[in-house]
Design an enzyme around this catalytic site. Structure first.
Site, PDB file in Angstrom:
ATOM      1  N   SER A 148     -24.360  31.978  -7.969  1.00 37.24           N
ATOM      2  CA  SER A 148     -25.837  32.150  -8.459  1.00 37.24           C
ATOM      3  C   SER A 148     -25.947  32.187  -9.769  1.00 37.24           C
ATOM      4  CB  SER A 148     -25.351  33.758  -8.597  1.00 37.24           C
ATOM      5  OG  SER A 148     -24.885  34.685  -7.596  1.00 37.24           O
TER       6      SER A 148
HETATM    7  N1  SAH Z   1     -19.492  33.255  -6.623  1.00 39.62           N
HETATM    8  C1  SAH Z   1     -19.799  32.289  -6.059  1.00 39.62           C
HETATM    9  C2  SAH Z   1     -21.354  32.457  -5.627  1.00 39.62           C
HETATM   10  C3  SAH Z   1     -20.339  31.528  -4.184  1.00 39.62           C
HETATM   11  S1  SAH Z   1     -21.479  32.008  -2.632  1.00 39.62           S
HETATM   12  C4  SAH Z   1     -19.305  31.129  -7.359  1.00 39.62           C
HETATM   13  O1  SAH Z   1     -19.651  31.776  -8.127  1.00 39.62           O
HETATM   14  O2  SAH Z   1     -20.056  30.208  -7.188  1.00 39.62           O
HETATM   15  C5  SAH Z   1     -21.295  32.478  -1.889  1.00 39.62           C
HETATM   16  C6  SAH Z   1     -19.631  32.032  -0.618  1.00 39.62           C
HETATM   17  O3  SAH Z   1     -19.220  33.537  -0.019  1.00 39.62           O
HETATM   18  C7  SAH Z   1     -19.322  31.359  -0.346  1.00 39.62           C
HETATM   19  O4  SAH Z   1     -18.488  29.632  -0.176  1.00 39.62           O
HETATM   20  C8  SAH Z   1     -19.000  31.499   1.297  1.00 39.62           C
HETATM   21  O5  SAH Z   1     -19.004  30.378   1.907  1.00 39.62           O
HETATM   22  C9  SAH Z   1     -18.057  32.778   1.019  1.00 39.62           C
HETATM   23  N2  SAH Z   1     -18.096  33.337   2.345  1.00 39.62           N
HETATM   24  C10 SAH Z   1     -19.533  33.654   3.570  1.00 39.62           C
HETATM   25  N3  SAH Z   1     -18.740  34.386   4.078  1.00 39.62           N
HETATM   26  C11 SAH Z   1     -17.441  35.140   3.538  1.00 39.62           C
HETATM   27  C12 SAH Z   1     -16.480  35.826   4.487  1.00 39.62           C
HETATM   28  N4  SAH Z   1     -16.487  36.230   5.452  1.00 39.62           N
HETATM   29  N5  SAH Z   1     -15.202  35.964   2.986  1.00 39.62           N
HETATM   30  C13 SAH Z   1     -15.126  35.132   2.153  1.00 39.62           C
HETATM   31  N6  SAH Z   1     -16.446  34.217   1.904  1.00 39.62           N
HETATM   32  C14 SAH Z   1     -17.409  34.354   2.174  1.00 39.62           C
END
Ligand code: SAH
Length: 216
Positions: free
Chosen positions: A65
């Protein structure tokens, strides 16, 4: 020469912090973000853009983000009586950047990621910046972590279609959850769990990758 290179990132980070301050983010979160070298969480080719106000690809179709979104969500979580915000759960570890910011502020941090390969990357990033206190868990965030519940705060960084019931159950009374909800159109929501019931507040429009079922 190595020093000059490092200074470049330090300057970029200071400018990011100044910008976030102008956008209204308060001291605790600014200090936390000032202490996390964001460029070490993105691919080498993208490092010079790491402090710009934009989201960046982190591989496997996922994104980190933009700084303001990380700051705002963290502040909403922290804003609710910080002293009671000891144990927090993040859903969607991604590259681990948000996790690192949480480690700077909260006593106990758990983070769940459904893609094992990303969790390995996040672990390496957190080790590189010496913020290893978070407990990283491979699994489907829809289910939360009942064995470590209850949580004082829950933050989700992937967009859900609805509030997962299991997560509400794992939140303490008096606790708060921050998450994006929606598909094409998404908004950030703040969920406060009171003894008398659940209070839901719709906040800014946002753009997150979807929360998907299952772990891979
Ligand atoms: N907070 C992160 C943003 C990651 S983007 C950062 O600072 O980089 C969102 C993430 O959520 C992705 O890596 C994706 O694989 C994960 N995600 C999606 N669905 C999910 C689920 N059901 N359980 C755990 N993670 C999930």
């Amino acid at each position: 020469m190595h020093t000059a290179h490092w200074t470049g990132y330090e300057n970029r980070r200071s400018r990011m912090i100044e910008r976030l301050a102008q956008m209204g983010i308060g001291q605790p979160v600014l200090q936390a973000m000032a202490g996390v070298p964001r460029h070490l969480f993105v691919e080498e080719a993208l490092r010079t853009r790491a402090y710009d106000e934009m989201s960046l690809p982190l591989g496997l179709g996922q994104t980190i983000s933009q700084p303001y979104t990380v700051a705002k969500m963290t502040e909403l979580l922290w804003g609710k009586t910080p002293q009671s915000m000891r144990r927090v759960l993040e859903i969607g570890t991604g590259c681990g950047y948000q996790t690192a910011v949480l480690v700077k502020l909260f006593g106990e941090v758990y983070s769940m990621e459904r893609i094992a390969a990303l969790l390995d990357k996040a672990r390496a990033h957190l080790r590189a910046v010496k913020l290893v206190r978070a407990r990283l868990v491979h699994g489907d965030g829809h289910l939360g972590l009942p064995e470590c519940a209850p949580f004082d705060g829950i933050i989700m960084t992937a967009a859900a279609t609805h509030i997962p019931e299991a997560l509400l159950d794992q939140l303490v009374v008096g606790g708060r959850m921050i998450l994006p909800i929606g598909t094409q159109e998404q908004h950030l929501w703040m969920i406060d769990k009171h003894a008398s019931g659940i209070e839901k507040t719709q906040l800014d429009p946002v753009r997150f990758v979807p929360l998907l079922p299952g772990a891979i």
